[in-house]
Design an enzyme around this catalytic site. Structure first.
Site, PDB file in Angstrom:
ATOM      1  N   ARG A 146       0.965  -1.129   0.132  1.00 38.89           N
ATOM      2  CA  ARG A 146      -0.059  -0.052  -0.023  1.00 38.89           C
ATOM      3  C   ARG A 146       0.849   1.091   0.057  1.00 38.89           C
ATOM      4  NH1 ARG A 146      -3.347  -1.288   4.173  1.00 38.89           N
ATOM      5  NH2 ARG A 146      -2.421   0.340   5.401  1.00 38.89           N
ATOM      6  N   TYR A 192     -13.957  21.155 -12.089  1.00 35.52           N
ATOM      7  CA  TYR A 192     -14.579  19.980 -12.538  1.00 35.52           C
ATOM      8  C   TYR A 192     -15.652  19.430 -11.563  1.00 35.52           C
ATOM      9  CZ  TYR A 192     -14.392  14.772 -13.626  1.00 35.52           C
ATOM     10  OH  TYR A 192     -14.756  13.627 -13.993  1.00 35.52           O
ATOM     11  N   ASP A 208      -5.200  22.128 -10.489  1.00 36.54           N
ATOM     12  CA  ASP A 208      -5.551  20.948 -11.406  1.00 36.54           C
ATOM     13  C   ASP A 208      -4.790  21.278 -12.649  1.00 36.54           C
ATOM     14  OD1 ASP A 208      -6.460  19.112 -13.046  1.00 36.54           O
ATOM     15  OD2 ASP A 208      -8.469  19.009 -12.069  1.00 36.54           O
ATOM     16  N   LYS A 214      -5.772  11.027 -18.040  1.00 38.20           N
ATOM     17  CA  LYS A 214      -5.958  11.582 -19.409  1.00 38.20           C
ATOM     18  C   LYS A 214      -4.799  11.526 -20.157  1.00 38.20           C
ATOM     19  CE  LYS A 214      -9.683  13.108 -17.445  1.00 38.20           C
ATOM     20  NZ  LYS A 214     -10.872  12.303 -17.596  1.00 38.20           N
TER      21      LYS A 214
END
Ligand SMILES: Cc1ncc(COP(=O)(O)O)c(C=O)c1O
Length: 385
Positions: free
Chosen positions: A50, A103, A175, A200
């Site tokens: 993790r 967003y 962002d 993206k």
């Protein structure tokens, strides 16, 4: 060395007599230690899956280089990355300032999840610039910038916003998905955390979800990492590997996305059906002068504001597209076009334009073929009612 050269080498295995070009996928939950001392001291942070494996570290190193930060960490999606960055710096009673163009799922996280835990979000006009000062107070702990906004493409004055936020003791989260880190360096311009939906452009092939959080300094990086650890965030080693593979061709792909995006936007700007092109490299885009000052180029994502259309005409346009896919997301090798509705997500500066907004993601196909596809769709639109 130039950034293009550094990105090819970043995160690669160090020179040994015989080694693969790319770091292999290391899948692990448990790591075994040869001795008790090794176990108690830990082996270079790679102690449990993790917390990341060498595959994750390799991607983090490469993204950190691209963003010019102190440290990069990964999140399971772009949305998770933005939300974790907000969670890292707020507690009950605090406020967040978020751009009205942010967003929409982030907005839902702020107005739903964070609100339940006593954090209030105030939305500001993306063109606010240094006037953000009026909204700042000791209660504001984070300013969330998304420049450009991913539906309507307003460019924000990040240096002015960051200077005001820092004077007031708030952190700035940016962002940076639109530029993919290639054309915009938020950390250099004052952001404390630069976040990307690596889903993206970084991954670039529309086949995985991943987020990146790059911190500007050690204290910020510590707060981000503790948040990820406490939330149990994890990214698969396979997705980290694929994203790093995407990064090797990022600069080349971005140059093509930029070229094709500009070509399509110029062609669309001359069409009578189009009211306005919303592309940061165009004068018609709010914040264009700041774009010229702070960005070194543009990606392939932009919108067009159409003159008012009947519902049947919108349907005819999308149904006639043969090369552009109709679907969410962007930044992959394939071109996409979607009907977006900014009027549904604004509160500070309502979106009042009469015509519909179509968002295009220019892929890697031949630009003339894409133009022919749009030409066909506009003809079908004109013929419909
Ligand atoms: C600007 C922006 N940020 C974040 C995200 C979220 O990324 P993901 O889909 O990986 O959660 C998106 C997705 O469309 C986006 O457009």
């Amino acid at each position: 060395m130039k950034e293009d050269t550094k990105l090819i080498a970043a995160g690669r295995p160090h020179r040994r007599p015989h080694h693969p070009v790319n770091p292999p996928v290391e899948r692990a939950s448990t790591y075994l230690f040869p001795t008790y001392d090794d176990f108690t001291e830990g082996a270079k942070n790679i102690v449990y899956g993790r917390l990341g494996t060498p595959t994750h570290r390799a991607l983090e190193e490469a993204v950190n280089l691209l963003e010019g930060g102190f440290e990069t960490r990964l999140a399971p999606s772009g949305l998770a990355a933005v939300n974790y960055a907000l969670l890292a710096f707020c507690r009950a009673g605090d406020q967040i300032l978020a751009a009205d163009s942010v967003y929409d799922p982030v907005r839902k996280f702020c107005d739903g999840f964070l609100k339940r835990f006593g954090v209030e979000t105030i939305y500001y006009d993306p063109l606010v610039g240094s006037d953000i000062e009026a909204l700042l107070s000791p209660r504001v702990k984070v300013v969330l910038v998304e420049s450009p906004g991913s539906l309507t493409f307003e460019i924000q004055d990040l240096p002015a916003i960051a200077a005001a936020a820092h004077r007031s003791g708030a952190r700035v989260v940016a962002d940076n998905t639109w530029s993919a880190g290639c054309f915009y360096k938020p950390i250099r311009l004052g952001a404390d955390v630069s976040v990307q939906a690596g889903t993206k452009y970084l991954a670039g092939h529309a086949d995985l979800l991943i987020g990146t959080l790059t911190s500007a300094d050690e204290a910020t990086a510590r707060a981000v990492f503790q948040t990820l650890l406490q939330l149990g965030s994890n990214v698969s080693a396979d997705d980290a590997f694929l994203t790093l593979r995407g990064l090797r061709t990022l600069k080349t792909r971005m140059a093509r996305h930029e070229e094709t995006g500009l070509k399509l936007a110029k062609w669309l700007g001359k069409r009578a059906e189009v009211e306005r092109v919303l592309h940061p490299a165009f004068k018609s885009c709010p914040g264009h002068t700041i774009f010229k000052r702070d960005f070194s180029g543009s990606s392939g994502l932009f919108s067009i504001l159409m003159k008012p259309l009947a519902a049947g005409q919108i349907k005819a346009f999308f149904n006639a597209l043969k090369i552009f896919g109709v679907g969410y997301s962007w930044g992959g090798f394939e071109s996409l076009c979607v009907h977006v509705r900014p009027q549904n997500n604004r509160t500070a500066e309502p979106w009042t334009e009469a015509g519909p907004v179509f968002r295009l993601s220019a892929g890697l196909e031949d630009a003339d073929d894409l133009i022919a596809d749009l030409d066909r769709a506009l003809a079908a639109m004109a013929a419909a009612k």
